[in-house]
Design an enzyme around this catalytic site. Sequence first.
Site, PDB file in Angstrom:
ATOM      1  N   HIS A  43       4.634  -1.950  -7.352  1.00 21.22           N
ATOM      2  CA  HIS A  43       5.990  -1.422  -7.475  1.00 21.22           C
ATOM      3  C   HIS A  43       7.013  -2.554  -7.488  1.00 21.22           C
ATOM      4  CE1 HIS A  43       5.054   2.973  -6.153  1.00 21.22           C
ATOM      5  NE2 HIS A  43       4.975   2.805  -7.451  1.00 21.22           N
ATOM      6  N   HIS A  75      -2.302   0.419  -5.554  1.00 19.85           N
ATOM      7  CA  HIS A  75      -2.163   1.612  -4.723  1.00 19.85           C
ATOM      8  C   HIS A  75      -3.408   2.494  -4.721  1.00 19.85           C
ATOM      9  CE1 HIS A  75       2.102   0.683  -5.853  1.00 19.85           C
ATOM     10  NE2 HIS A  75       2.233   0.818  -4.559  1.00 19.85           N
ATOM     11  N   CYS A  97      -5.977  -2.273  -3.301  1.00 19.64           N
ATOM     12  CA  CYS A  97      -5.879  -3.097  -2.093  1.00 19.64           C
ATOM     13  C   CYS A  97      -7.017  -2.735  -1.134  1.00 19.64           C
ATOM     14  CB  CYS A  97      -4.537  -2.858  -1.414  1.00 19.64           C
ATOM     15  SG  CYS A  97      -4.396  -3.614   0.219  1.00 19.64           S
ATOM     16  N   HIS A 125       3.748   9.756  -3.782  1.00 24.11           N
ATOM     17  CA  HIS A 125       3.559   8.310  -3.931  1.00 24.11           C
ATOM     18  C   HIS A 125       2.134   8.062  -4.429  1.00 24.11           C
ATOM     19  CE1 HIS A 125       2.925   4.094  -2.825  1.00 24.11           C
ATOM     20  NE2 HIS A 125       4.245   3.971  -2.739  1.00 24.11           N
ATOM     21  N   GLU A 127      -0.111   5.826  -3.805  1.00 24.57           N
ATOM     22  CA  GLU A 127      -1.107   5.562  -2.753  1.00 24.57           C
ATOM     23  C   GLU A 127      -1.504   6.848  -2.060  1.00 24.57           C
ATOM     24  OE1 GLU A 127      -1.478   3.592   1.653  1.00 24.57           O
ATOM     25  OE2 GLU A 127      -0.203   2.522   0.222  1.00 24.57           O
ATOM     26  N   THR A 163      -0.347   3.047   4.088  1.00 23.44           N
ATOM     27  CA  THR A 163      -0.385   1.697   4.671  1.00 23.44           C
ATOM     28  C   THR A 163       0.990   1.094   4.930  1.00 23.44           C
ATOM     29  OG1 THR A 163      -0.551   0.712   2.453  1.00 23.44           O
ATOM     30  CG2 THR A 163      -2.619   1.141   3.640  1.00 23.44           C
ATOM     31  N   SER A 219       9.856   0.484  -4.709  1.00 24.82           N
ATOM     32  CA  SER A 219       8.845   0.105  -3.722  1.00 24.82           C
ATOM     33  C   SER A 219       9.176   0.717  -2.366  1.00 24.82           C
ATOM     34  CB  SER A 219       8.780  -1.422  -3.598  1.00 24.82           C
ATOM     35  OG  SER A 219       8.105  -1.814  -2.419  1.00 24.82           O
TER      36      SER A 219
END
Length: 283
Positions: A43, A75, A97, A125, A127, A163, A219
Amino acid sequence: MALTIEVARHAGVCYGVERALTLAAEAARESRGPVRTLGPLIHNPLVVSELEHAGVTVADRVEEVDAGTVIIRAHGVVPQVVDRAERLGLTVLDATCPYVKKVHMAAEKLVREGYQLIVVGESGHPEVEGIMGHADERARVVSTPADLDAIELSRKVGVVVQTTQTVGALSSIVSALLSRTSELRVINTICAATQERQDSAAELAARVDVMIVVGGKNSGNTRRLAQICQMGCAHTHHIEDSSELEASWFTGVEHIGVTAGASTPAAHIDRAVEKIRALTEAR
């Protein structure tokens, strides 16, 4: 007293973002066919633009890619996306990640053990959508304790966290859950790098006259940094690029703080510091 510019002790790209950028750069150099990321790799619009100039473009869906390499964004994605890419014969490069992968494993473990899963995070989002893909139909996303009011909770409830969330957000939801279920299992999956950046930003913001937060406005972790800084320093400005800096922000100030989100490369921080120096050197 001479003007000082201080960068937060912990600021800028984290390990997961650094890894994703390295994988993308290697793919751009070594892949024979086109290289696409499924959604923005991270992001940060400036970084996404830089990747496009290097030959790594963005595809919103797997179906938009007919050949070459697809990179799974930092993500993460739902498992079905990877399956579709492999069935289409694409080369899949997983830049998820490693800390996000730990959330996936924690979500799967809680569901497997019979817990109703609560994901503390931002609904929609990328993630969080990826985490939900590793859960079941009973899983729910909450961002505030009030969100729990709309959920019929089971006797056994398990919790994981996006996270980049704050400890405060997790604690408030866990406190609300304690009186609503008979068995509660919490796996704190907040990334240590996120906590370090938030703590460093808060400490610096409390000591400076102006705080500059560098990073994508899309972000979540960078926006949270800006919110944290705003609580300690009323004159906080969130910018994506050094060109957004204004000389008027620094009139009459002596101490300027700079921090950056986990998706902001060091070069972008350096550019911001250089621009601040240029705007203030004639004072």
